[in-house]
Design a protein around this motif. Sequence first.
Motif, PDB file in Angstrom:
ATOM      1  N   LYS A 142      22.194 -70.899 -94.401  1.00 63.90           N
ATOM      2  CA  LYS A 142      22.948 -70.156 -93.689  1.00 63.90           C
ATOM      3  C   LYS A 142      22.135 -69.524 -92.618  1.00 63.90           C
ATOM      4  CE  LYS A 142      25.881 -66.038 -93.769  1.00 63.90           C
ATOM      5  NZ  LYS A 142      26.542 -64.711 -94.738  1.00 63.90           N
ATOM      6  N   ASP A 143      20.770 -69.080 -92.883  1.00 65.63           N
ATOM      7  CA  ASP A 143      20.213 -68.502 -91.645  1.00 65.63           C
ATOM      8  C   ASP A 143      19.061 -69.556 -91.017  1.00 65.63           C
ATOM      9  OD1 ASP A 143      18.490 -68.928 -93.919  1.00 65.63           O
ATOM     10  OD2 ASP A 143      17.631 -66.758 -94.121  1.00 65.63           O
ATOM     11  N   ALA A 144      19.229 -70.861 -91.322  1.00 60.51           N
ATOM     12  CA  ALA A 144      18.236 -71.829 -90.753  1.00 60.51           C
ATOM     13  C   ALA A 144      18.446 -71.782 -89.123  1.00 60.51           C
ATOM     14  CB  ALA A 144      18.848 -73.355 -91.045  1.00 60.51           C
ATOM     15  N   THR A 145      17.401 -71.896 -88.694  1.00 63.93           N
ATOM     16  CA  THR A 145      17.475 -71.919 -87.085  1.00 63.93           C
ATOM     17  C   THR A 145      17.359 -73.209 -86.650  1.00 63.93           C
ATOM     18  OG1 THR A 145      14.884 -72.097 -87.335  1.00 63.93           O
ATOM     19  CG2 THR A 145      15.557 -70.008 -87.034  1.00 63.93           C
ATOM     20  N   ASP A 146      17.378 -74.234 -87.401  1.00 65.50           N
ATOM     21  CA  ASP A 146      17.410 -75.489 -86.900  1.00 65.50           C
ATOM     22  C   ASP A 146      18.143 -76.387 -87.999  1.00 65.50           C
ATOM     23  OD1 ASP A 146      17.344 -78.269 -86.222  1.00 65.50           O
ATOM     24  OD2 ASP A 146      15.192 -78.408 -85.765  1.00 65.50           O
ATOM     25  N   ARG A 147      19.478 -76.315 -87.976  1.00 67.04           N
ATOM     26  CA  ARG A 147      20.167 -76.969 -89.054  1.00 67.04           C
ATOM     27  C   ARG A 147      20.011 -78.552 -89.232  1.00 67.04           C
ATOM     28  NH1 ARG A 147      25.750 -73.097 -88.826  1.00 67.04           N
ATOM     29  NH2 ARG A 147      25.010 -71.417 -90.067  1.00 67.04           N
ATOM     30  N   VAL A 148      19.917 -79.168 -88.065  1.00 63.49           N
ATOM     31  CA  VAL A 148      19.729 -80.658 -88.125  1.00 63.49           C
ATOM     32  C   VAL A 148      18.562 -80.811 -88.752  1.00 63.49           C
ATOM     33  CG1 VAL A 148      19.190 -82.743 -86.756  1.00 63.49           C
ATOM     34  CG2 VAL A 148      21.050 -81.140 -86.040  1.00 63.49           C
ATOM     35  N   ALA A 149      17.442 -80.199 -88.675  1.00 64.38           N
ATOM     36  CA  ALA A 149      16.199 -80.352 -89.559  1.00 64.38           C
ATOM     37  C   ALA A 149      16.715 -80.046 -91.117  1.00 64.38           C
ATOM     38  CB  ALA A 149      15.005 -79.183 -89.154  1.00 64.38           C
ATOM     39  N   ASP A 150      17.415 -78.949 -91.462  1.00 63.99           N
ATOM     40  CA  ASP A 150      17.756 -78.695 -92.689  1.00 63.99           C
ATOM     41  C   ASP A 150      18.574 -80.035 -93.530  1.00 63.99           C
ATOM     42  OD1 ASP A 150      16.538 -76.192 -92.710  1.00 63.99           O
ATOM     43  OD2 ASP A 150      18.288 -75.430 -93.394  1.00 63.99           O
ATOM     44  N   TYR A 151      19.218 -80.648 -92.786  1.00 59.41           N
ATOM     45  CA  TYR A 151      20.037 -81.895 -92.986  1.00 59.41           C
ATOM     46  C   TYR A 151      19.107 -82.928 -93.508  1.00 59.41           C
ATOM     47  CZ  TYR A 151      24.789 -79.862 -92.776  1.00 59.41           C
ATOM     48  OH  TYR A 151      25.881 -79.030 -92.979  1.00 59.41           O
ATOM     49  N   VAL A 152      18.351 -83.121 -92.198  1.00 56.88           N
ATOM     50  CA  VAL A 152      17.134 -84.128 -92.568  1.00 56.88           C
ATOM     51  C   VAL A 152      16.263 -84.126 -93.586  1.00 56.88           C
ATOM     52  CG1 VAL A 152      15.125 -85.263 -91.279  1.00 56.88           C
ATOM     53  CG2 VAL A 152      17.244 -84.851 -89.804  1.00 56.88           C
ATOM     54  N   ALA A 153      16.011 -82.706 -94.027  1.00 54.56           N
ATOM     55  CA  ALA A 153      15.119 -82.408 -95.139  1.00 54.56           C
ATOM     56  C   ALA A 153      15.730 -82.828 -96.447  1.00 54.56           C
ATOM     57  CB  ALA A 153      14.719 -80.888 -95.031  1.00 54.56           C
ATOM     58  N   GLY A 154      17.021 -82.516 -96.306  1.00 53.98           N
ATOM     59  CA  GLY A 154      17.947 -82.836 -97.524  1.00 53.98           C
ATOM     60  C   GLY A 154      18.228 -84.272 -97.763  1.00 53.98           C
ATOM     61  N   VAL A 155      18.416 -84.938 -96.806  1.00 61.30           N
ATOM     62  CA  VAL A 155      18.580 -86.622 -96.923  1.00 61.30           C
ATOM     63  C   VAL A 155      17.330 -87.184 -97.129  1.00 61.30           C
ATOM     64  CG1 VAL A 155      19.214 -88.695 -95.712  1.00 61.30           C
ATOM     65  CG2 VAL A 155      20.514 -86.674 -95.092  1.00 61.30           C
ATOM     66  N   SER A 156      16.277 -86.952 -96.686  1.00 62.52           N
ATOM     67  CA  SER A 156      14.865 -87.514 -96.970  1.00 62.52           C
ATOM     68  C   SER A 156      14.625 -87.388 -98.285  1.00 62.52           C
ATOM     69  CB  SER A 156      13.816 -87.351 -95.832  1.00 62.52           C
ATOM     70  OG  SER A 156      13.821 -85.708 -95.838  1.00 62.52           O
ATOM     71  N   ALA A 157      14.843 -86.012 -98.784  1.00 62.57           N
ATOM     72  CA  ALA A 157      14.473 -85.883-100.250  1.00 62.57           C
ATOM     73  C   ALA A 157      15.416 -86.284-101.276  1.00 62.57           C
ATOM     74  CB  ALA A 157      14.308 -84.325-100.305  1.00 62.57           C
ATOM     75  N   ALA A 158      16.819 -86.472-100.866  1.00 57.90           N
ATOM     76  CA  ALA A 158      17.596 -86.840-101.777  1.00 57.90           C
ATOM     77  C   ALA A 158      17.746 -88.449-102.003  1.00 57.90           C
ATOM     78  CB  ALA A 158      18.907 -86.542-101.513  1.00 57.90           C
TER      79      ALA A 158
END
Length: 341
Positions: A142-158
């Motif tokens: 919710k408080d991410a400053t860079d939401r794209v980076a959050d998604y990339v982190a999720g995709v790459s880890a999962a």
Amino acid sequence: MSYPLRPLLFALDAERAHALTLKALGVRAKLPYPAAKLNPRLATRIGSLSFANPLGVAAGLDKDGVAIEGLFGLGFGAVEMGTLTPVPQSGNAKPRLFRLVADRAVINRMGFNNGGLEAGLARARIAARGTGRLGINVGANKDATDRVADYVAGVSAAAPIADYVTINISSPNTPGLRDLQHGAALDELLAACTGARGDTPLFLKVAPDLDAAAIDGVVRAAIESRIDAIIMGNTTISRPALRSPQAGETGGLSGAPLAALARQRLADVRGASGGAIALIAAGGIDSGAEAYARIRAGASLVQVYSALVFEGPGLARCILHDLDRLLARDGFTDVAQAVAA
């Protein structure tokens, strides 16, 4: 469908009952039970990914992957855990989950509450899948400053663990999240995530509240980015006529009242794509007949969640039994033949 435990669970707060159900499914996974029989007529596929049957659990039911094996034991061909965010978060204030019994519906404003990627993926890594497929649904904090980076982190880890990964940009309970469904923001997100997935199939989950122009944009972007499937859809912020006292609660509505809208939006996406991308249907699916209708409208897979609240753990086998009968009646030897037939 007979569901003996429903009165007991419905006497509890909805979120507490949900947690107890997941705990029970986690215990059940440790007990011996007969493996589901494979039925070739129920087989389907999305690209190179095959599924023993087209019935899946939608994301949101098992956010943290605590009941993966128990859910597979109920007969589902796919289980989608999550939504997982890079950092654990508690979600919105309680109460935030409401049963609308008279409408066979649910309203939630959970807000991506989950224990974070690291803990969720640790469970996913060791969960037995049998013939089932495990999807991992990822989102942004919710408080991410860079939401794209959050998604990339999720995709790459999962991606190394999942059979497929879903990008969830359709929850109405994280402010601004649905803005990622449009224009340059969507193009940027998909470009970044496709670069992080390796060879793992990547799905995109969008809202049933999109209008025709937005659907055209999503389909174009998904095809150009080589997304493997679109999941239509998530909960809706619209409100059809409802009878339950909780109808005025804010959040996303799911369950039976969503069926007509979800069915129409599936048809809209199919029309916009012309069959150029695989589709997964979610929203108001509670029977073999409804699952079959979505398949005939273009879905290769269907997902359930809210119907389980009202019908109980026997729902999966009932849907699959009826779906098999309908496919046989119409002369289809597998689900793929019935898609958009």
